[in-house]
Design a protein around this motif. Structure first.
Motif, mmCIF file in Angstrom:
data_model
loop_
_atom_site.group_PDB
_atom_site.id
_atom_site.type_symbol
_atom_site.label_atom_id
_atom_site.label_comp_id
_atom_site.label_asym_id
_atom_site.label_seq_id
_atom_site.Cartn_x
_atom_site.Cartn_y
_atom_site.Cartn_z
ATOM 1 N N SER A 1 0.820 -1.202 0.000
ATOM 2 C CA SER A 1 0.000 0.000 0.000
ATOM 3 C C SER A 1 0.863 1.264 0.000
ATOM 4 N N MET A 2 1.955 1.239 0.763
ATOM 5 C CA MET A 2 2.833 2.409 0.800
ATOM 6 C C MET A 2 3.601 2.572 -0.507
ATOM 7 N N LEU A 3 4.047 1.462 -1.076
ATOM 8 C CA LEU A 3 4.865 1.545 -2.278
ATOM 9 C C LEU A 3 4.092 2.057 -3.486
ATOM 10 N N ILE A 4 2.791 1.773 -3.555
ATOM 11 C CA ILE A 4 2.015 2.167 -4.736
ATOM 12 C C ILE A 4 1.166 3.406 -4.496
ATOM 13 N N SER A 5 1.270 4.017 -3.317
ATOM 14 C CA SER A 5 0.531 5.238 -3.039
ATOM 15 C C SER A 5 1.490 6.422 -3.093
ATOM 16 N N GLY A 6 0.985 7.547 -3.535
ATOM 17 C CA GLY A 6 1.838 8.723 -3.643
ATOM 18 C C GLY A 6 2.755 8.620 -4.846
ATOM 19 N N PRO A 7 3.762 9.459 -4.881
ATOM 20 C CA PRO A 7 4.715 9.406 -6.010
ATOM 21 C C PRO A 7 5.427 8.054 -6.044
ATOM 22 N N ILE A 8 5.421 7.431 -7.207
ATOM 23 C CA ILE A 8 6.069 6.131 -7.342
ATOM 24 C C ILE A 8 7.099 6.206 -8.456
ATOM 25 N N ASN A 9 8.068 5.316 -8.383
ATOM 26 C CA ASN A 9 9.088 5.221 -9.419
ATOM 27 C C ASN A 9 9.291 3.755 -9.770
ATOM 28 N N GLU A 10 10.213 3.500 -10.679
ATOM 29 C CA GLU A 10 10.409 2.129 -11.146
ATOM 30 C C GLU A 10 10.894 1.204 -10.028
ATOM 31 N N ASP A 11 11.719 1.736 -9.137
ATOM 32 C CA ASP A 11 12.215 0.899 -8.042
ATOM 33 C C ASP A 11 11.077 0.477 -7.119
ATOM 34 N N LYS A 12 10.171 1.417 -6.816
ATOM 35 C CA LYS A 12 9.044 1.084 -5.949
ATOM 36 C C LYS A 12 8.091 0.120 -6.636
ATOM 37 N N ILE A 13 7.891 0.299 -7.927
ATOM 38 C CA ILE A 13 7.012 -0.608 -8.663
ATOM 39 C C ILE A 13 7.572 -2.024 -8.645
ATOM 40 N N GLU A 14 8.872 -2.147 -8.871
ATOM 41 C CA GLU A 14 9.495 -3.468 -8.897
ATOM 42 C C GLU A 14 9.425 -4.131 -7.525
ATOM 43 N N GLU A 15 9.670 -3.341 -6.466
ATOM 44 C CA GLU A 15 9.579 -3.912 -5.120
ATOM 45 C C GLU A 15 8.141 -4.302 -4.799
ATOM 46 N N ALA A 16 7.177 -3.458 -5.168
ATOM 47 C CA ALA A 16 5.774 -3.782 -4.914
ATOM 48 C C ALA A 16 5.373 -5.051 -5.646
ATOM 49 N N PHE B 1 -3.442 -12.407 -3.628
ATOM 50 C CA PHE B 1 -3.822 -12.045 -5.000
ATOM 51 C C PHE B 1 -4.574 -10.715 -5.038
ATOM 52 N N THR B 2 -5.162 -10.318 -3.943
ATOM 53 C CA THR B 2 -5.802 -9.006 -3.887
ATOM 54 C C THR B 2 -4.761 -7.905 -4.057
ATOM 55 N N LEU B 3 -3.589 -8.093 -3.463
ATOM 56 C CA LEU B 3 -2.511 -7.119 -3.632
ATOM 57 C C LEU B 3 -2.051 -7.066 -5.086
ATOM 58 N N VAL B 4 -2.006 -8.232 -5.743
ATOM 59 C CA VAL B 4 -1.614 -8.278 -7.154
ATOM 60 C C VAL B 4 -2.616 -7.515 -8.007
ATOM 61 N N ARG B 5 -3.887 -7.695 -7.739
ATOM 62 C CA ARG B 5 -4.915 -6.991 -8.510
ATOM 63 C C ARG B 5 -4.864 -5.489 -8.250
ATOM 64 N N GLN B 6 -4.594 -5.098 -7.000
ATOM 65 C CA GLN B 6 -4.466 -3.667 -6.698
ATOM 66 C C GLN B 6 -3.278 -3.063 -7.437
ATOM 67 N N LEU B 7 -2.177 -3.791 -7.453
ATOM 68 C CA LEU B 7 -1.002 -3.306 -8.176
ATOM 69 C C LEU B 7 -1.296 -3.154 -9.657
ATOM 70 N N ALA B 8 -2.002 -4.120 -10.218
ATOM 71 C CA ALA B 8 -2.366 -4.032 -11.644
ATOM 72 C C ALA B 8 -3.225 -2.798 -11.906
ATOM 73 N N GLY B 9 -4.140 -2.500 -10.986
ATOM 74 C CA GLY B 9 -4.980 -1.319 -11.167
ATOM 75 C C GLY B 9 -4.191 -0.028 -11.150
ATOM 76 N N VAL B 10 -3.190 0.050 -10.275
ATOM 77 C CA VAL B 10 -2.356 1.260 -10.203
ATOM 78 C C VAL B 10 -1.516 1.407 -11.463
ATOM 79 N N LEU B 11 -0.927 0.305 -11.921
ATOM 80 C CA LEU B 11 -0.083 0.373 -13.110
ATOM 81 C C LEU B 11 -0.887 0.676 -14.366
ATOM 82 N N THR B 12 -2.152 0.297 -14.371
ATOM 83 C CA THR B 12 -2.999 0.562 -15.536
ATOM 84 C C THR B 12 -3.173 2.058 -15.764
#
Length: 217
Positions: free
Chosen positions: A125-140, A155-166
Motif C-alpha cells: 500500500s505504501m509503495l504504490i501510493s503517492g509518487p512512485i518510481n520504477e524501483d518502488k514498482i518493482e519492489e511492490a 492475490f488481492t494485492l496483485v490486482r491492486q497493483l495491476a490497477g495502479v499500473l494501468t
C-alpha cells in the motif's frame, strides 16, 4: 583508728566497684540497629487499573514460546512501529523521513515473519501510493507476488497493483494479471481465478483487444 580504717576500707571498695562498672561498660559492644531494606517497587505497578488493585505480576508461562510465536510477536512489533511512523508523518516537516522509516519497518516485519499477511498489505500500500518510481514498482511487484504465493488473499494485492499500473500504461496492468494466472498457488476455477480473468478481460477491452477480452470473459 577503727573508724578511719572502716572509712578507708569503704572507700577502697567503692572505688573498685566504680572501676568494675566502667570496665564492664567499656567492654560491652552496643547492638547495631537492624537496617530495614526498602522493598524495590514493582515496575508493573503502573499498569494497575484502579487504586487498591493488586499489582500485576509478569506472566511466567509453563511452557516456553515456540519459534513461530516469537517470530509473530517480532513482526507485530515492527508493524506497529511502522504505523507509528505513518501517524507521525502526517503534518510533519520530516514527512519523507517518517514514511521511509515506516517502509523499512514493514520490510523488517516481513523478514521477521513471512507468514504475517498484514505486513505485506501495509508495505505494498505504501509503495504504490503517492509518487512512485520504477524501483518502488518493482519492489511492490515482488512483495505482492510473494504474498500471493503465501496466502490466497495475496492475490488481492496483485490486482491492486495491476490497477495502479494501468493508470500509467494499460499493458503494464495486463502483464501483472497475466503473470498472476501462472502463480502455482492460484486454484483454477476458484473465485480469485475468475476475478483475475474478469479484470484481465476489462483491461483487454480498454486496450481495444477484443478477441483477448472475449477469451478472458
Amino acid at each position: 583508728m577503727e573508724l578511719v580504717r572502716r572509712f578507708t576500707c569503704w572507700g577502697v571498695g567503692l572505688t573498685l566497684c566504680l572501676l568494675n562498672v566502667h570496665v564492664s561498660a567499656a567492654d560491652a559492644v552496643p547492638e547495631q540497629p537492624e537496617i530495614e531494606v526498602p522493598a524495590l517497587p514493582n515496575p508493573e505497578a503502573r499498569f494497575k487499573l484502579q487504586i487498591g488493585d493488586e499489582e500485576p505480576i509478569p506472566a511466567d508461562p509453563k511452557t516456553p514460546e515456540d519459534a513461530t510465536r516469537i517470530e509473530r510477536r517480532k513482526a507485530i512489533t515492527w508493524q506497529l512501529t511502522g504505523q507509528l511512523h505513518l501517524s507521525r508523518a502526517e503534518g510533519s516537516p520530516d514527512q519523507a523521513g517518517q514514511l521511509a522509516k515506516a517502509e523499512d519497518c514493514f520490510r523488517k516485519a516481513i523478514e521477521a515473519d513471512p507468514k504475517f499477511l498484514r505486513s505485506y498489505q501495509m508495505l505494498v500500500s505504501m509503495l504504490i501510493s503517492g509518487p512512485i518510481n520504477e524501483d518502488k514498482i518493482e519492489e511492490a511487484r515482488k512483495v505482492a507476488f510473494h504474498a500471493a504465493e503465501q496466502f490466497p488473499e495475496g492475490f488481492t494485492l496483485v490486482r491492486q497493483l495491476a490497477g495502479v499500473l494501468t493508470r500509467r500504461k494499460v499493458d503494464d496492468g495486463i502483464g501483472i494479471l497475466t503473470t498472476a494466472l501462472s502463480v502455482r498457488t492460484l486454484v483454477p476455477d476458484s473465485v480469485t481465478y475468475y476475478q483475475i480473468q474478469r479484470d484481465l478481460g476489462t483491461l483487454y477491452r480498454v486496450a481495444n483487444k477484443m478477441p483477448l477480452a472475449q477469451q478472458s470473459y
